[in-house]
Scaffold this motif. Structure first.
Motif, mmCIF file in Angstrom:
data_model
loop_
_atom_site.group_PDB
_atom_site.id
_atom_site.type_symbol
_atom_site.label_atom_id
_atom_site.label_comp_id
_atom_site.label_asym_id
_atom_site.label_seq_id
_atom_site.Cartn_x
_atom_site.Cartn_y
_atom_site.Cartn_z
ATOM 1 N N LEU A 1 33.581 8.523 27.017
ATOM 2 C CA LEU A 1 33.861 10.279 27.507
ATOM 3 C C LEU A 1 34.207 10.420 25.776
ATOM 4 O O LEU A 1 34.418 11.367 25.205
ATOM 5 N N ASP A 2 34.344 9.771 25.005
ATOM 6 C CA ASP A 2 34.530 9.880 22.753
ATOM 7 C C ASP A 2 32.869 10.017 22.990
ATOM 8 O O ASP A 2 31.866 9.333 22.705
ATOM 9 N N ASN A 3 33.234 10.589 21.350
ATOM 10 C CA ASN A 3 31.688 11.052 20.409
ATOM 11 C C ASN A 3 31.782 9.772 19.565
ATOM 12 O O ASN A 3 33.311 9.561 18.765
ATOM 13 N N VAL A 4 30.924 10.345 18.908
ATOM 14 C CA VAL A 4 30.950 9.209 17.313
ATOM 15 C C VAL A 4 31.354 9.544 16.930
ATOM 16 O O VAL A 4 32.580 8.831 15.653
ATOM 17 N N TYR A 5 32.037 10.506 16.068
ATOM 18 C CA TYR A 5 33.187 11.080 15.230
ATOM 19 C C TYR A 5 34.314 10.793 15.535
ATOM 20 O O TYR A 5 35.361 9.870 14.879
ATOM 21 N N GLU A 6 34.646 10.333 16.767
ATOM 22 C CA GLU A 6 36.177 9.734 16.970
ATOM 23 C C GLU A 6 36.001 8.547 16.968
ATOM 24 O O GLU A 6 36.856 8.187 16.713
ATOM 25 N N VAL A 7 35.061 7.764 17.591
ATOM 26 C CA VAL A 7 34.935 6.421 16.777
ATOM 27 C C VAL A 7 35.567 5.892 15.526
ATOM 28 O O VAL A 7 35.889 5.764 15.068
ATOM 29 N N ILE B 1 30.580 -0.665 19.066
ATOM 30 C CA ILE B 1 29.385 0.502 18.260
ATOM 31 C C ILE B 1 30.453 0.145 16.574
ATOM 32 O O ILE B 1 31.775 -0.300 16.927
ATOM 33 N N THR B 2 29.329 -0.069 16.058
ATOM 34 C CA THR B 2 29.679 -0.804 14.722
ATOM 35 C C THR B 2 29.913 0.884 13.518
ATOM 36 O O THR B 2 28.576 1.835 13.578
ATOM 37 N N ASP B 3 30.078 0.450 12.285
ATOM 38 C CA ASP B 3 30.064 1.124 11.227
ATOM 39 C C ASP B 3 28.523 1.149 11.159
ATOM 40 O O ASP B 3 27.917 2.102 10.435
ATOM 41 N N VAL C 1 25.847 4.404 10.863
ATOM 42 C CA VAL C 1 25.136 5.094 9.874
ATOM 43 C C VAL C 1 23.101 4.963 9.959
ATOM 44 O O VAL C 1 22.764 5.757 9.748
ATOM 45 N N LEU C 2 22.883 3.432 11.175
ATOM 46 C CA LEU C 2 21.513 3.636 11.395
ATOM 47 C C LEU C 2 21.147 4.608 12.378
ATOM 48 O O LEU C 2 19.795 5.318 12.021
ATOM 49 N N ARG C 3 21.912 4.912 13.474
ATOM 50 C CA ARG C 3 21.429 5.494 14.521
ATOM 51 C C ARG C 3 22.018 6.910 14.743
ATOM 52 O O ARG C 3 21.203 7.797 15.711
ATOM 53 N N CYS C 4 22.910 6.836 14.054
ATOM 54 C CA CYS C 4 23.617 7.865 13.884
ATOM 55 C C CYS C 4 23.055 9.325 13.126
ATOM 56 O O CYS C 4 22.500 9.668 12.638
ATOM 57 N N VAL C 5 23.927 9.245 11.635
ATOM 58 C CA VAL C 5 23.019 9.583 10.328
ATOM 59 C C VAL C 5 22.021 9.428 9.776
ATOM 60 O O VAL C 5 21.103 10.527 9.550
ATOM 61 N N ALA C 6 21.208 8.254 10.021
ATOM 62 C CA ALA C 6 19.974 7.872 8.953
ATOM 63 C C ALA C 6 19.103 9.018 10.264
ATOM 64 O O ALA C 6 17.915 9.306 9.554
ATOM 65 N N SER D 1 27.380 12.944 18.825
ATOM 66 C CA SER D 1 26.618 12.737 19.317
ATOM 67 C C SER D 1 27.610 11.590 20.543
ATOM 68 O O SER D 1 28.480 11.729 20.553
ATOM 69 N N LYS D 2 27.304 11.593 21.715
ATOM 70 C CA LYS D 2 27.632 10.452 22.673
ATOM 71 C C LYS D 2 27.841 9.355 22.489
ATOM 72 O O LYS D 2 26.830 8.602 21.828
ATOM 73 N N VAL D 3 29.195 8.167 22.739
ATOM 74 C CA VAL D 3 28.912 6.901 21.950
ATOM 75 C C VAL D 3 27.799 5.845 22.423
ATOM 76 O O VAL D 3 27.528 4.717 22.067
ATOM 77 N N GLU D 4 27.424 6.411 23.846
ATOM 78 C CA GLU D 4 26.067 6.168 25.345
ATOM 79 C C GLU D 4 24.671 6.223 23.974
ATOM 80 O O GLU D 4 24.030 4.556 23.834
ATOM 81 N N ASP D 5 25.077 6.897 23.055
ATOM 82 C CA ASP D 5 23.403 7.198 22.375
ATOM 83 C C ASP D 5 23.287 6.111 21.048
ATOM 84 O O ASP D 5 22.645 6.180 20.706
#
Length: 143
Positions: free
Chosen positions: A18-24, A48-50, A54-59, A66-70
């Motif tokens: 239920l958490d998103n990337v920002y919350e993680v 989920i790692t830092d 970086v690679l799968r979200c920001v880049a 975004s959902k953590v699942e993604d």
């Protein structure tokens, strides 16, 4: 032989699907950690790692909402509390990972990292070997 139960961290903070990337990311910052396990109904479903962020979200220009699942890694290498420390160190080196979730069945019960090996004198050589092997392959996927 020393077992993972003797060196693992047991009070592991986690996030849920239920958490998103920002919350993680905020949890990582607050806890000063580089990885957070993702748990769904007490079952370990990912990590989920830092680096993932970086690679799968920001880049890839995904929003922080975004959902953590993604973003998370869902194919995880795990160990149990009864795994020998030397075996865990070997697995970390072989698979180029810096931390391993510790599970009982599918339930997360702890985590072991290279830092955990470093503070236990009986496994200094194993941690050194794992870190050397992991550092040789810098840039490859890591957990």
């Amino acid at each position: 032989m020393e077992k993972i139960r003797d060196i693992m961290t047991v009070d592991v903070e986690s996030c849920s699907l239920l958490d998103n990337v920002y919350e993680v990311a905020v949890k990582m910052k607050d806890l000063n950690v580089g990885a957070v396990p993702i748990v769904d109904n007490d079952k370990l479903v990912g990590m989920i790692t830092d680096r993932d962020i970086v690679l799968r979200c920001v880049a890839e220009k995904h929003p922080a909402s975004s959902k953590v699942e993604d973003i998370m890694s869902s194919h995880l290498l795990t160990v149990t509390k009864d795994t020998e420390a030397s075996e865990a160190a070997r697995l970390m080196a072989e698979h180029q990972v810096r931390r391993l979730p510790v599970v009982e069945g599918d339930k997360l019960v702890g985590i072991v990292s290279l830092g955990d090996f470093a503070v236990h004198h009986l496994t200094d050589d194993q941690a050194g070997e794992a870190l050397t092997d992991i550092s040789k392959h810098e840039g490859e996927a890591q957990h």
